[in-house]
Design a protein around this motif. Structure first.
Motif, short mmCIF file in Angstrom:
data_model
loop_
_atom_site.label_atom_id
_atom_site.label_comp_id
_atom_site.label_asym_id
_atom_site.label_seq_id
_atom_site.Cartn_x
_atom_site.Cartn_y
_atom_site.Cartn_z
N PRO A 162 0.80 -1.22 0.00
CA PRO A 162 0.00 0.00 0.00
C PRO A 162 0.84 1.28 0.00
CG PRO A 162 -0.81 -1.56 1.63
CD PRO A 162 0.52 -2.07 1.17
N GLU A 163 0.19 2.36 -0.37
CA GLU A 163 0.82 3.68 -0.27
C GLU A 163 1.29 3.91 1.17
OE1 GLU A 163 -1.99 6.61 -1.46
OE2 GLU A 163 -2.27 5.78 -3.48
N GLY A 164 2.49 4.46 1.29
CA GLY A 164 3.02 4.73 2.62
C GLY A 164 3.80 3.58 3.22
N TYR A 165 4.00 2.50 2.44
CA TYR A 165 4.74 1.33 2.91
C TYR A 165 5.94 1.07 2.01
CZ TYR A 165 0.96 0.05 6.11
OH TYR A 165 0.05 0.03 7.12
N ARG A 166 6.92 0.37 2.57
CA ARG A 166 8.12 0.00 1.84
C ARG A 166 8.34 -1.50 1.94
NH1 ARG A 166 14.28 0.68 4.10
NH2 ARG A 166 15.39 -0.01 2.22
N ALA A 167 8.69 -2.15 0.81
CA ALA A 167 9.02 -3.57 0.79
C ALA A 167 10.48 -3.72 0.41
CB ALA A 167 8.13 -4.31 -0.20
N GLN A 168 11.23 -4.45 1.20
CA GLN A 168 12.68 -4.62 1.02
C GLN A 168 12.99 -6.11 0.99
OE1 GLN A 168 14.77 -3.51 4.54
NE2 GLN A 168 16.73 -4.38 3.86
N VAL A 169 13.76 -6.55 -0.01
CA VAL A 169 14.18 -7.94 -0.09
C VAL A 169 15.28 -8.19 0.94
CG1 VAL A 169 15.19 -9.72 -1.56
CG2 VAL A 169 13.57 -8.09 -2.53
N LEU A 170 15.12 -9.25 1.73
CA LEU A 170 16.02 -9.51 2.84
C LEU A 170 16.90 -10.74 2.64
CD1 LEU A 170 16.77 -8.79 5.88
CD2 LEU A 170 15.04 -10.48 6.52
N TYR A 171 16.31 -11.88 2.24
CA TYR A 171 17.02 -13.16 2.27
C TYR A 171 16.54 -14.01 1.12
CZ TYR A 171 18.74 -17.59 4.41
OH TYR A 171 19.37 -18.79 4.69
N ARG A 172 17.39 -14.14 0.09
CA ARG A 172 17.04 -14.84 -1.14
C ARG A 172 17.57 -16.27 -1.13
NH1 ARG A 172 19.22 -9.99 -1.62
NH2 ARG A 172 18.42 -8.39 -3.02
N TRP A 173 16.95 -17.12 -1.96
CA TRP A 173 17.55 -18.42 -2.23
C TRP A 173 19.01 -18.21 -2.65
CZ3 TRP A 173 17.77 -20.05 -7.81
CH2 TRP A 173 18.61 -21.16 -7.97
N GLY A 174 19.92 -18.96 -2.02
CA GLY A 174 21.34 -18.88 -2.35
C GLY A 174 22.13 -17.89 -1.53
N ASP A 175 21.46 -17.02 -0.77
CA ASP A 175 22.22 -16.12 0.12
C ASP A 175 22.85 -16.94 1.24
OD1 ASP A 175 21.48 -13.92 -1.33
OD2 ASP A 175 19.99 -13.18 0.10
N PRO A 176 24.07 -16.60 1.66
CA PRO A 176 24.68 -17.35 2.77
C PRO A 176 23.87 -17.20 4.04
CG PRO A 176 25.98 -15.41 2.22
CD PRO A 176 24.95 -15.56 1.14
N VAL A 177 23.74 -18.31 4.78
CA VAL A 177 22.94 -18.29 6.00
C VAL A 177 23.66 -17.53 7.11
CG1 VAL A 177 23.79 -20.47 6.94
CG2 VAL A 177 21.48 -19.76 7.47
N GLY A 178 25.00 -17.48 7.04
CA GLY A 178 25.75 -16.67 8.00
C GLY A 178 26.58 -17.45 8.99
N ILE A 179 26.99 -18.67 8.62
CA ILE A 179 27.86 -19.46 9.49
C ILE A 179 29.28 -18.96 9.33
CG2 ILE A 179 28.71 -21.78 10.00
CD1 ILE A 179 26.06 -22.84 8.84
N ALA A 180 29.92 -18.61 10.43
CA ALA A 180 31.25 -18.01 10.39
C ALA A 180 32.23 -18.85 9.59
CB ALA A 180 31.77 -17.80 11.81
N GLY A 181 32.92 -18.21 8.65
CA GLY A 181 33.92 -18.88 7.84
C GLY A 181 33.37 -19.78 6.76
N GLN A 182 32.03 -19.82 6.61
CA GLN A 182 31.41 -20.70 5.62
C GLN A 182 30.24 -19.97 4.95
OE1 GLN A 182 31.12 -25.01 6.94
NE2 GLN A 182 31.27 -24.04 8.95
N MET A 183 30.57 -18.97 4.15
CA MET A 183 29.54 -18.14 3.54
C MET A 183 29.74 -18.01 2.03
SD MET A 183 28.82 -15.17 6.39
CE MET A 183 30.52 -14.70 6.70
N PRO A 184 29.54 -19.11 1.28
CA PRO A 184 29.70 -19.04 -0.17
C PRO A 184 28.65 -18.14 -0.81
CG PRO A 184 28.68 -21.11 0.46
CD PRO A 184 29.11 -20.44 1.74
N ALA A 185 29.09 -17.35 -1.79
CA ALA A 185 28.18 -16.45 -2.50
C ALA A 185 27.33 -17.23 -3.50
CB ALA A 185 28.97 -15.37 -3.21
N PHE A 186 26.14 -16.71 -3.78
CA PHE A 186 25.27 -17.29 -4.79
C PHE A 186 25.83 -17.05 -6.18
CE2 PHE A 186 21.66 -16.69 -7.79
CZ PHE A 186 21.13 -17.97 -7.75
N LYS A 187 25.81 -18.07 -7.01
CA LYS A 187 26.28 -17.94 -8.38
C LYS A 187 25.06 -17.84 -9.31
CE LYS A 187 30.51 -20.49 -7.35
NZ LYS A 187 31.33 -21.72 -7.60
N PRO A 188 24.95 -16.74 -10.05
CA PRO A 188 23.75 -16.51 -10.87
C PRO A 188 23.45 -17.58 -11.90
CG PRO A 188 25.01 -14.48 -10.64
CD PRO A 188 25.87 -15.58 -10.08
N ASP A 189 24.47 -18.37 -12.28
CA ASP A 189 24.22 -19.45 -13.24
C ASP A 189 23.84 -20.75 -12.55
OD1 ASP A 189 26.63 -20.17 -12.11
OD2 ASP A 189 27.67 -20.51 -14.02
#
Length: 641
Positions: free
Chosen positions: A84-111
């Motif tokens: 609705p008007e007056g609201y904002r939608a922001q993408v936060l966590y996509r398929w392939g984004d690293p979950v955030g485990i220290a030292g183990q954060m591979p990036a998503f490959k678009p292919d």
């Protein structure tokens, strides 16, 4: 549910009358006019007085808390998230984004060339049910737990399914399961905290403990696990629950489609949808022979359970609670009785299956999970029967009671729970139109369940229309509700419909429904927030959207509703081909998390790897990716006002 396994799951050939030949279904439909219209006859003369008294003492929370003030979003065929008007939608966590485990954060490959090992450290595919667990007060920081229902292997792999291998099967397994992520609000908006000590991926290969009456049962034992108490993984997780003691419940839905069955399945296997060729869609048996039920028939029985996860401890072992019964589970809304007993309401998303509830034997104790680890292991499972005159009864699935005896094929309580469908058949439970998410109103304690649709109702040799499921075929779905007689652990209830979904502009009478406000079809996700606003999310298949009964509904959506009035107002329209699902809020109700599942889903529900962006490029302009979206109000206000 997205991938439509419901046809595969239409395995209920029992002779149960769907509602015991109830006539005059229109009497059970609430056509509007406020709560008083329904309450006077349905719930008794004392209910409104009690509600009004409580409301006056709390500065009328029913009226003020449920108020909806945003301007409705127009329906449109658009490849974007519209709010609705007056609201904002922001993408936060996509398929392939690293979950955030220290030292183990591979990036998503678009292919889509990430390996199986990398995928096990990244967001899985097809985000679904979600819950928020606050940290530091819960308004600016917390833990999100969400499940990943299934995979589109045409999108998951660089060349789709043109070739197949054990590596691809393992990658698919790694893209299933659950993500646990830490999130926080910064000046620029919400973000995933990486690394985080809470970060965790649970997949189809994560060790889990089996608990409750079916743990160690002969039907749960395998060559790899002769104890019958340990199992690898959870998958096809759909919807969820959040317990009062701070844990996440994920629901194993259509697991049957992952197993290759025998040429001639036995009666038990057939009742649960196991069949020859059933494993051809995911083909996991190529990598792990436990998914070949001809070699390991009991592995099949170890799925279809509610799984409890501690979101605050990434080293903890998830638990499958067999006391809650085996089903194509979708939804596990949890509430407490006045005496502190846990009550879990569960749908089973398959045509002509059932609605369940579990009541714990013991009351919840102070001390969080540590004091309540076995609360869901002891209690009574019930299945619903919706009777004539708007009344109903919960039928106990207890060994030795009624037809649930050794003579009828139930050796003990463990077998009753493993064979929950057969037990419900024997008890004469009501066959429903794909019951999915459940929700408990925090103010009135009314309980709701979405019945998404059922195109098989009324077909030859299938049940016809009845009071609880009053349309055949049912392409649009409905939301049923009930009030327990007494507390939530009562065994009798009164019921009606909140709404029959539909579009009054449709020429076919059975598709028109009785919606007040913005039209919708195929209700799926359902949640009632702490102030009493109901949020409804839809999941019409990409094969029907914009056509026929859905000609005016090209995209799925999310609506807000004051259930005391029944008015529907469209809050969000999702991207092309997506399902809108998963919902959670911060404790101040100023941040809303929503999941967008399978944007760009093809009509066949399996993408063309040579043209992965054919139907959608959301959210980043390339290969479509399921994602969690954060919605806030520009003025910082409460969502929905």
């Amino acid at each position: 549910m997205a991938k439509d396994f419901s046809g595969m799951e239409d395995s209920n050939s029992s002779a149960n009358p769907s509602i015991h030949e109830v006539s005059d279904p229109a009497r059970r439909v609430w056509l509007g006019g406020g709560l008083a219209l329904a309450a006077g006859s349905l719930f008794g003369p004392g209910l409104l007085t009690a509600c009004a008294s409580a409301a006056q003492q709390a500065t009328n929370p029913v009226t003020l808390g449920r108020a909806i003030g945003f301007k409705s979003v127009a329906m449109a065929a658009i490849d974007a998230v519209v709010v609705p008007e007056g609201y904002r939608a922001q993408v936060l966590y996509r398929w392939g984004d690293p979950v955030g485990i220290a030292g183990q954060m591979p990036a998503f490959k678009p292919d889509a060339s990430n390996t199986a090992a990398e995928q096990a450290l990244q967001a899985g595919m097809h985000h679904d049910g979600m819950a928020f667990f606050p940290l530091d007060g819960g308004t600016r920081r917390g833990v999100l737990a969400m499940n990943h229902e299934y995979t589109d292997d045409g999108m998951l792999h660089t060349d789709g399914v043109k070739t197949w291998s054990a590596e691809k099967a393992f990658k698919s397994m790694a893209a299933h399961g659950v993500s646990v992520i830490e999130v926080e609000r910064a000046d620029s908006g919400w973000k995933v905290v990486t690394p985080s000590r809470y970060a965790r991926r649970i997949t189809a290969r994560t060790p889990m403990r089996i608990a409750g009456p079916a743990a160690g049962h002969a039907m749960m034992k395998t060559a790899a696990d002769p104890s019958g108490t340990l199992v690898l993984g959870t998958f096809n997780n759909c919807a969820n629950g959040r317990t009062p003691w701070g844990t996440y419940l994920t629901c194993e839905e259509n697991w049957a489609g992952y197993f290759e069955g025998p040429e001639l399945p036995d009666a038990h296997q057939k009742r649960w949808g196991l069949r020859k060729g059933g494993g051809n869609y995911f083909r996991w048996q190529v990598a792990d022979e436990r998914f070949d039920a001809t070699k390991h028939p009991n592995e099949f029985n170890r799925f279809g359970w509610i799984v409890e996860i501690d979101p605050m401890d990434p080293t903890s072992t998830p638990v499958k609670h067999t006391a809650l019964g085996r089903a194509a589970h979708e939804g596990a809304a949890t509430a407490l009785t006045a005496g502190g007993k846990a009550v879990v309401y569960m749908g089973e998303d398959a045509r002509f299956e059932y609605i369940y509830k579990f009541v714990s034997r013991d009351a919840m104790k102070p001390g969080g999970l540590a004091a309540n680890r076995e609360l869901l292991d002891h209690g009574t499972l019930y299945v619903a029967r919706f009777d004539a005159g708007g009344k109903g009864e919960w039928l106990p699935l207890v060994h030795g009671q009624g037809p649930l005896t050794v003579a009828n094929g139930f050796a003990d309580q463990g077998e009753v729970l493993i064979k929950s469908r057969q037990a419900s058949d024997a008890l004469g439970a009501t066959k429903m139109d794909r019951p999915e998410w459940t929700a408990v109103d925090p103010i009135t304690k009314q309980v709701y369940c979405t019945l998404t649709n059922n195109s098989d109702r009324g077909k030859p040799d299938r049940p016809g229309a009845d009071a609880a499921n009053p349309r055949a075929p049912n392409t649009m779905g409905q939301i049923i509700r009930w009030q327990e007689q007494g507390d939530l652990d009562g065994t009798k209830f009164s019921w009606d419909h909140l709404v029959l979904a539909g579009d009054p502009a449709q020429p076919r009478e059975g598709a028109r429904g009785n919606v007040r406000g913005d039209i919708f079809g195929s209700p799926d996700g359902l949640w009632i927030d702490p102030r009493g606003v109901m949020w409804i999310q839809t999941d019409a298949s990409s094969s029907v959207m914009g056509k026929g009964d859905y000609s005016n509904l090209p995209n799925n959506q999310m609506l807000a509703c004051d259930p005391t009035k029944g008015d529907m107002r469209r809050f969000l329209v999702g991207p092309t081909g997506c399902e809108v699902t998963g919902i959670a809020m911060t404790s101040d109700l100023r941040t809303l998390f929503v999941n967008i599942q399978h944007p760009g889903e093809s009509p066949s529900e399996r993408s063309d790897p040579e043209a992965p962006s054919r139907f959608s490029k959301w959210p980043d302009g390339g290969r479509p990716r399921s994602a969690t979206v954060v919605i806030t109000k520009n003025d910082g206000g409460v969502i929905g006002t």
